[in-house]
Design an enzyme around this catalytic site. Structure first.
Site, mmCIF file in Angstrom:
data_model
loop_
_atom_site.group_PDB
_atom_site.id
_atom_site.type_symbol
_atom_site.label_atom_id
_atom_site.label_comp_id
_atom_site.label_asym_id
_atom_site.label_seq_id
_atom_site.Cartn_x
_atom_site.Cartn_y
_atom_site.Cartn_z
ATOM 1 N N VAL A 79 -3.407 -7.361 -1.368
ATOM 2 C CA VAL A 79 -2.847 -8.126 -0.238
ATOM 3 C C VAL A 79 -3.848 -9.105 0.375
ATOM 4 C CG1 VAL A 79 -1.112 -6.380 0.365
ATOM 5 C CG2 VAL A 79 -3.359 -6.325 1.498
ATOM 6 N N GLY A 95 0.817 -1.226 0.000
ATOM 7 C CA GLY A 95 0.000 0.000 0.000
ATOM 8 C C GLY A 95 0.842 1.263 0.000
ATOM 9 N N TYR A 138 -12.788 -1.742 11.917
ATOM 10 C CA TYR A 138 -11.409 -1.246 11.810
ATOM 11 C C TYR A 138 -10.646 -1.540 13.114
ATOM 12 C CZ TYR A 138 -7.574 2.064 10.935
ATOM 13 O OH TYR A 138 -6.336 2.646 10.746
HETATM 14 N N1 LIG Z 1 -3.931 8.010 8.249
HETATM 15 C C1 LIG Z 1 -4.052 7.768 9.541
HETATM 16 O O1 LIG Z 1 -4.371 8.679 10.325
HETATM 17 C C2 LIG Z 1 -3.775 6.391 10.083
HETATM 18 C C3 LIG Z 1 -3.821 6.235 11.476
HETATM 19 C C4 LIG Z 1 -3.551 4.993 12.020
HETATM 20 C C5 LIG Z 1 -3.242 3.927 11.200
HETATM 21 N N2 LIG Z 1 -3.224 4.091 9.843
HETATM 22 C C6 LIG Z 1 -2.895 2.905 9.026
HETATM 23 O O2 LIG Z 1 -1.821 3.218 8.165
HETATM 24 C C7 LIG Z 1 -1.941 2.440 6.955
HETATM 25 C C8 LIG Z 1 -1.893 3.373 5.754
HETATM 26 O O3 LIG Z 1 -2.949 4.309 5.860
HETATM 27 P P1 LIG Z 1 -3.050 5.621 4.963
HETATM 28 O O4 LIG Z 1 -3.687 6.646 5.800
HETATM 29 O O5 LIG Z 1 -1.754 5.911 4.308
HETATM 30 O O6 LIG Z 1 -4.117 5.117 3.867
HETATM 31 P P2 LIG Z 1 -4.348 5.533 2.334
HETATM 32 O O7 LIG Z 1 -5.743 5.124 1.982
HETATM 33 O O8 LIG Z 1 -3.964 6.948 2.116
HETATM 34 O O9 LIG Z 1 -3.307 4.594 1.585
HETATM 35 C C9 LIG Z 1 -3.445 3.209 1.647
HETATM 36 C C10 LIG Z 1 -2.781 2.565 0.451
HETATM 37 O O10 LIG Z 1 -3.019 1.149 0.527
HETATM 38 C C11 LIG Z 1 -3.516 0.697 -0.732
HETATM 39 N N3 LIG Z 1 -4.363 -0.472 -0.542
HETATM 40 C C12 LIG Z 1 -5.619 -0.521 -0.005
HETATM 41 N N4 LIG Z 1 -6.087 -1.765 -0.056
HETATM 42 C C13 LIG Z 1 -5.121 -2.532 -0.605
HETATM 43 C C14 LIG Z 1 -5.009 -3.903 -0.926
HETATM 44 N N5 LIG Z 1 -6.036 -4.748 -0.701
HETATM 45 N N6 LIG Z 1 -3.871 -4.348 -1.478
HETATM 46 C C15 LIG Z 1 -2.837 -3.516 -1.742
HETATM 47 N N7 LIG Z 1 -2.897 -2.194 -1.477
HETATM 48 C C16 LIG Z 1 -4.014 -1.715 -0.920
HETATM 49 C C17 LIG Z 1 -4.279 1.900 -1.282
HETATM 50 O O11 LIG Z 1 -4.474 1.797 -2.678
HETATM 51 C C18 LIG Z 1 -3.364 3.040 -0.884
HETATM 52 O O12 LIG Z 1 -2.304 3.178 -1.811
HETATM 53 C C19 LIG Z 1 -3.252 1.664 7.091
HETATM 54 O O13 LIG Z 1 -2.971 0.365 7.543
HETATM 55 C C20 LIG Z 1 -4.030 2.457 8.135
HETATM 56 O O14 LIG Z 1 -4.950 1.664 8.811
HETATM 57 C C21 LIG Z 1 -3.494 5.304 9.272
#
Ligand SMILES: NC(=O)c1ccc[n+]([C@@H]2O[C@H](COP(=O)([O-])OP(=O)(O)OC[C@H]3O[C@@H](n4cnc5c(N)ncnc54)[C@H](O)[C@@H]3O)[C@@H](O)[C@H]2O)c1
Length: 275
Positions: A63, A12, A156
């Protein structure tokens, strides 16, 4: 350049936190496999890494699908000859809702990516890391994997609590293969995922109420923590969870500072008046 010559898969990583992680690991000299569901979405990040003088390839893979994940690992080994670091970052969010509004489809989708995806990716890289005699797995969970938040919905939170269980099992199971397994829990990071689930007013309120350091974490700051756990400096750290959240898990934000300091000043003044 403490990761020079290492190869890292960052799931991702076409945008958001994954992009930040990929760029920091590339700065430290690692070859990067940029992944998203669609290969074409990875081109921008690959180009950024190449223009920094690094090595990167794009591999499209979902994934949550075992065949895709096998292909992701096979293409990595074919191109770079190894997998030293796996960062399980791909994740999906769902809108906060009450249980009666949570559909079975939403539950299945979120659990499939956020939990089963981590399991499948770990399962696919472990034989290669065992063969290499060393490995680093970093799972990107969330503060919601330590304590429920209102930022996401129950599915989530459950998916991220699941990652905590997987992390403990794997850390133990893989220790004798010299593979460490740890979790990073971001707090709020302003990415497309967070923007889709919140409004600017809501984000401002969250920072004031919940983040003592007074701002969201950047994607690069998450990358720095991953880079440390992936390095030799973290050789004896396994099975651990590190929140990179600006103090969010203290439960009290910037807006309480004046109130608390005022109360402390009142107590001190009262004590001094009694002397
Ligand atoms: N943004 C936040 O505040 C935050 C806080 C806590 C945890 N997280 C975690 O951090 C991670 C990244 O989050 P983000 O905010 O960058 O999200 P985002 O949506 O901006 O980016 C996520 C990326 O993962 C890809 N993706 C989604 N499903 C997929 C799959 N099945 N296979 C391959 N790629 C896939 C998407 O296309 C995207 O490129 C996640 O696990 C999220 O739960 C984010």
């Amino acid at each position: 350049m403490e990761l020079k010559g290492k190869t890292a898969i960052v799931t991702g990583s076409a945008r958001g936190i994954g992009e930040g992680i990929a760029l920091v690991l590339a700065r430290e000299g690692a070859n990067i496999v940029v992944n998203s569901r669609k290969q074409e979405d990875c081109a921008d990040v690959v180009n950024k890494i190449v223009s920094m003088g690094g090595n990167a390839i794009a591999v499209g893979a979902d994934v949550s699908k075992k065949a895709d994940v096998s292909g992701l690992v096979a293409k990595t080994v074919e191109h770079f000859g190894a997998v030293d670091i796996l960062v399980n970052n791909a994740g999906v969010e769902s809108m906060p809702c009450l249980i009666q509004d949570l559909s079975e489809e939403q539950w299945d989708r979120v659990l499939a990516v956020n939990l089963k995806g981590v399991f499948l990716c770990c399962q696919a890289v472990v034989p290669q890391m065992v063969k290499q005699g060393k490995g680093r797995i970093v799972n990107i969970s969330s503060v919601a994997g330590i304590r429920m938040t209102f930022l996401g919905s129950m599915d989530y939170t459950v998916s991220k609590y699941g990652v905590a269980g997987l992390n403990q099992h794997l850390a133990w199971e893989l220790a004798d293969a010299n593979i460490t397994v740890n979790i990073i829990c971001p707090g709020g990071v302003q990415t497309p995922l967070l923007e889709a689930a919140t409004t600017p007013e809501y984000r401002e309120m969250i920072v004031k109420r919940l983040v003592p350091l007074g701002r969201f974490t950047t994607t690069e700051e998450i990358g720095e923590a991953v880079s440390f756990l992936a390095s030799d400096r973290a050789a004896m750290i396994t099975g651990q969870t590190l929140a990179v959240d600006g103090g969010m898990l203290t439960g009290f934000g910037e807006d309480l500072r004046a109130v608390v300091r005022g109360r402390m000043a009142d107590i001190k003044a009262a004590q001094e008046a009694q002397k």
